[in-house]
Design an enzyme around this catalytic site. Structure first.
Site, mmCIF file in Angstrom:
data_model
loop_
_atom_site.group_PDB
_atom_site.id
_atom_site.type_symbol
_atom_site.label_atom_id
_atom_site.label_comp_id
_atom_site.label_asym_id
_atom_site.label_seq_id
_atom_site.Cartn_x
_atom_site.Cartn_y
_atom_site.Cartn_z
ATOM 1 N NE ARG A 104 -15.526 1.395 11.443
ATOM 2 C CZ ARG A 104 -14.817 1.615 10.338
ATOM 3 N NH1 ARG A 104 -14.340 2.811 10.093
ATOM 4 N NH2 ARG A 104 -14.625 0.645 9.464
ATOM 5 C CE LYS A 134 -4.326 -1.253 2.275
ATOM 6 N NZ LYS A 134 -5.103 -1.036 3.494
#
Ligand code: PNS
Length: 182
Positions: free
Chosen positions: A92, A43
């Site tokens: 979440r 990444k």
């Protein structure tokens, strides 16, 4: 009784108020919590691993039982190396659950003695993600409610600098002309 140590692995690019909320909660239930930033060569991050480490260290300096580290490779191998008994992860919303469950079960397959502990951040951070923070900040939007002030400043500096280096500044045009003339 043995000390309970957990790692909180992630990308933290950048750390958000949701991450900080989870660190606060984790620090209350574990004797020691290591925030472990993954070095991911696949990444291209916005902030380097070193920048993220420094930022999280500054943000967690008030916790005696929290430290920040970086790692490469498998989370389970890192956890074994530092003798952690648990991996802390945040959930979440239900949309996080499937991926987190898959990861937790795979980690258990790889290292059966390592437990994954899920905690929920405060509900008002349930929509906060590093990806959205990066996107909003890149377009000059307000991120003050989503990240600590320090991160907001660093984002502004990062994107301000990027804009400045992209802008065809009057002086550089003049410079180009001069170069063409010379
Ligand atoms: O903050 P993120 O990007 O959601 O964190 C994901 C992370 C770093 C926890 C995950 O990608 C990971 O554990 N990577 C290390 C490599 C690994 O162990 N892969 C197998 C996971 S089952």
């Amino acid at each position: 009784m043995s000390r309970k140590m957990a790692i909180y692995p992630g990308s933290f690019d950048p750390p958000t108020k949701g991450h900080l909320d989870l660190i606060a909660r984790g620090s209350r239930i574990f004797d020691e919590l290591v925030v472990a930033i993954l070095r991911n060569p696949e990444k291209t991050p916005l902030f380097s691993v070193e920048e993220r480490k420094e930022m999280i260290e500054l943000l967690t300096s008030g916790y005696k039982n929290v430290r920040v580290d970086t790692f490469e490779g498998l989370t389970v191998d890192y956890a074994t190396r530092v003798r952690a008994t648990a991996v802390l992860r945040g959930i979440r919303a239900i949309s996080d659950y499937e991926y987190e469950l898959q990861m937790a079960l795979m980690n258990r397959k790889l290292q059966p003695s390592l437990e994954t502990v899920f905690m929920m951040p405060a509900e008002h951070y349930s929509y906060v993600s590093s990806r959205l923070v990066r996107e909003i900040a890149a377009m000059g939007g307000p991120v003050g409610a989503l990240v600590p002030g320090l991160i907001e400043q660093r984002l502004r500096a990062k994107f301000g600098a990027a804009k400045r280096s992209k802008a065809p500044a009057a002086s550089s045009k003049r410079g180009r002309k001069r170069n063409l003339q010379s």
